[in-house]
Write an enzyme that holds these catalytic residues in place. Structure first.
Site, PDB file in Angstrom:
ATOM      1  CE  LYS A  28      -2.917   0.492   3.568  1.00 30.80           C
ATOM      2  NZ  LYS A  28      -2.688   1.728   4.362  1.00 30.80           N
ATOM      3  CB  SER A 173       4.894  10.273  11.220  1.00 28.09           C
ATOM      4  OG  SER A 173       4.037  10.295  10.085  1.00 28.09           O
ATOM      5  CG  ASP A 326       0.647   0.135   9.477  1.00 29.90           C
ATOM      6  OD1 ASP A 326       0.253   1.003  10.282  1.00 29.90           O
ATOM      7  OD2 ASP A 326       1.022   0.400   8.320  1.00 29.90           O
ATOM      8  NE  ARG A 402      -2.521  -1.921   8.563  1.00 28.01           N
ATOM      9  CZ  ARG A 402      -2.204  -2.329   7.314  1.00 28.01           C
ATOM     10  NH1 ARG A 402      -2.298  -3.587   6.981  1.00 28.01           N
ATOM     11  NH2 ARG A 402      -1.777  -1.458   6.427  1.00 28.01           N
TER      12      ARG A 402
HETATM   13  C1  S3P Z   1       2.593   4.845   6.171  1.00 30.28           C
HETATM   14  C2  S3P Z   1       3.135   5.261   7.362  1.00 30.28           C
HETATM   15  C3  S3P Z   1       2.612   4.851   8.676  1.00 30.28           C
HETATM   16  C4  S3P Z   1       1.672   3.657   8.557  1.00 30.28           C
HETATM   17  C5  S3P Z   1       0.712   3.785   7.417  1.00 30.28           C
HETATM   18  C6  S3P Z   1       1.469   3.916   6.114  1.00 30.28           C
HETATM   19  C7  S3P Z   1       3.190   5.343   4.927  1.00 30.28           C
HETATM   20  O1  S3P Z   1       1.894   5.935   9.231  1.00 30.28           O
HETATM   21  O2  S3P Z   1       0.953   3.470   9.759  1.00 30.28           O
HETATM   22  O3  S3P Z   1      -0.125   2.659   7.333  1.00 30.28           O
HETATM   23  O4  S3P Z   1       2.884   4.788   3.840  1.00 30.28           O
HETATM   24  O5  S3P Z   1       3.992   6.287   4.988  1.00 30.28           O
HETATM   25  P1  S3P Z   1       2.633   7.100  10.078  1.00 30.28           P
HETATM   26  O6  S3P Z   1       3.567   7.791   9.174  1.00 30.28           O
HETATM   27  O7  S3P Z   1       1.549   8.024  10.537  1.00 30.28           O
HETATM   28  O8  S3P Z   1       3.302   6.384  11.210  1.00 30.28           O
END
Ligand code: S3P
Length: 447
Positions: A28, A173, A326, A402
């Site tokens: 994803k 993040s 995740d 999830r």
């Molecule tokens: C993601 C970053 C994560 C993750 C999300 C996908 C991404 O979130 O939980 O499912 O693709 O950069 P955060 O950046 O808020 O931790």
């Protein structure tokens, strides 16, 4: 898309070993990035293995709204980009559905172009904080006006004369890091993002693949990512690896359902994503990684998971959290079938995902007869052993894919099975979940 389809309850029944090969869909995170970078590149980008989940389809629609051509042909997805700084002003509100990654990355990508866009999403996304992205985007010169607490719907006015930014991430993040890097593409000079803990680095890798100059160094403050602004991004062929976060569901199911053996080919094993697999090994899981190789700039392997009796509870180190953020919901399920407690600390971020995942999983597990303790940034699951979980309840999905999948995996191994009140959200990330699990031997039925 913020659909309001009626809830679709689904129940998992126990007693059926899972055997065979699980072809999980594309990653994803990589899929969102491939569409966005394809839209910002000049020429034709071809994407093979794109996840066709609703989150990613919403990002494809957003890229069309900003002027890129995005279509699916017989071999995959094709994007004709508009070039860095070439986004057009959308004629309507951009609806990112359930996707935090979609909305935050797209806000970043448009924040240094002088256009105005209004963003919204479903009830889950409208509860999630956007200030963590709009604050650094304001440093580039963008302005944002949203609901109280920095919530969607929100209008962003891109900077007319963007300046480059140096920013230390206050939270671990990858979405915030990526929003800043995407904004930096259309700012002159060097944009620098510093992260104390390494988060997923797909944006850095893919930016390089599209021809941008990105350097990464370890400094006293952490990992320093530097992007040289205003590159000409060149259209690419992108091969999307299979999603390790989706693979986690059939893999963990094989570890808790007696008699199971499941092979998951070609899963992405980027070290910034692989923390769950390290943790499962520490719990004593029988996992083998075969044919380790690199595909499309990302490490991949074929993974075989076998049921081997009870696992043991472990303490997951907080510094591992970013690499498995995740996967905590499904780890909570595995922990319920382990011997002894599993302690998960440093996981405050779980409270601002598609749902408050600590609270949501505490509800699911307690309803199934498992003891859970929780605090603001930690939770402990008291394992009941391989055949000690009762189940026999209806879990609340809370618009969180999830949580829904975790509850159903629990039901495949719990004595009385388990239901979820709405399996609809699963389509955001893993639209073939039900068929794939049924092909392995799982029994899933309406209600
Ligand atoms: C993601 C970053 C994560 C993750 C999300 C996908 C991404 O979130 O939980 O499912 O693709 O950069 P955060 O950046 O808020 O931790």
């Amino acid at each position: 898309m913020s659909g309001h389809a009626s809830p679709r309850p689904l129940r998992a029944r126990p007693g059926h070993p899972l055997r065979g090969t699980a072809d999980v869909p594309g990653d994803k995170s990589v899929s969102h990035r491939a569409l966005i970078l394809g839209a910002l590149a000049v020429g034709e980008t071809r994407i093979e293995g794109l996840l066709e989940g609703q989150d990613v389809l919403d990002t494809a629609a957003a890229m069309r709204a900003f002027g890129a051509e995005v279509l699916r042909d017989g071999t995959g997805w094709v994007v004709h980009g508009v070039g860095t700084g070439g986004f057009a002003e959308p004629g309507d509100v951009i609806d990112c559905g359930n996707s935090g990654t979609g909305v935050r990355l797209v806000m970043g990508a448009m924040a240094t172009t002088p256009i105005v866009a209004t963003f919204t999403g479903d009830a889950s996304l409208r509860r999630r904080p956007m200030g963590r992205v709009t604050e650094p985007l304001a440093l580039f010169g963008a302005r944002a006006l949203g609901r109280e607490g920095g919530r969607l719907p929100m209008t962003v006015e891109g900077a007319r004369d963007p300046v480059p930014v140096r920013y230390i991430l206050p939270v671990a993040s990858a979405q915030v890091k990526s929003a800043i890097l995407l904004a930096g593409l259309n700012a002159p000079g060097e944009t620098v993002v510093i992260e104390r803990e390494a988060t997923r680095d797909h944006t850095e890798r893919m930016l390089r693949g599209f021809g941008a100059e990105v350097s990464v160094e370890e400094g006293p403050e952490g990992r320093v990512v530097t992007l040289s602004g205003q590159p000409e991004l060149r259209a690419q062929r992108v091969a999307v690896p299979r999603d390790p976060s989706s693979a986690a569901f059939p893999v963990c199911a094989a570890l808790v359902v007696p008699g199971s053996e499941v092979r998951v080919p070609r899963i992405g094993l980027n070290p910034t994503r692989a923390g769950l697999y390290e943790t499962l090994r520490e719990m004593g899981a029988d996992l083998s990684f075969e044919n380790r190789r690199e595909e499309g700039g990302e490490p991949v392997a074929d993974l075989v998971a076998r049921f081997g009796g009870a696992l043991r509870g472990v303490e997951v180190p907080p510094e591992r959290a970013a690499s498995m953020i995740d996967e905590y919901p499904i780890l909570g399920v595995v922990a319920a079938f382990a011997e002894g407690p599993t302690v998960m600390r440093g996981v405050r971020e779980l409270r601002v995902k598609e749902s408050d995942r600590i609270d949501a999983m505490a509800h699911v597990l307690r309803a199934a007869g498992v003891e859970v303790e929780e605090g603001e940034d930690w939770w402990i699951v008291h394992g009941r052993g391989a055949d000690g979980v009762r189940g026999g309840a209806v879990a609340e999905a809370r618009l969180d894919h999830r949580i829904a999948m975790s509850a159903l995996i629990l039901g495949m191994a719990a004595r009385e099975g388990m239901a979820v009140d709405d399996a609809g959200p699963i389509a955001t990330s893993f639209p073939v979940f039900e068929r794939l699990m049924a092909d392995l031997g799982a029994v899933l039925e309406p209600g």
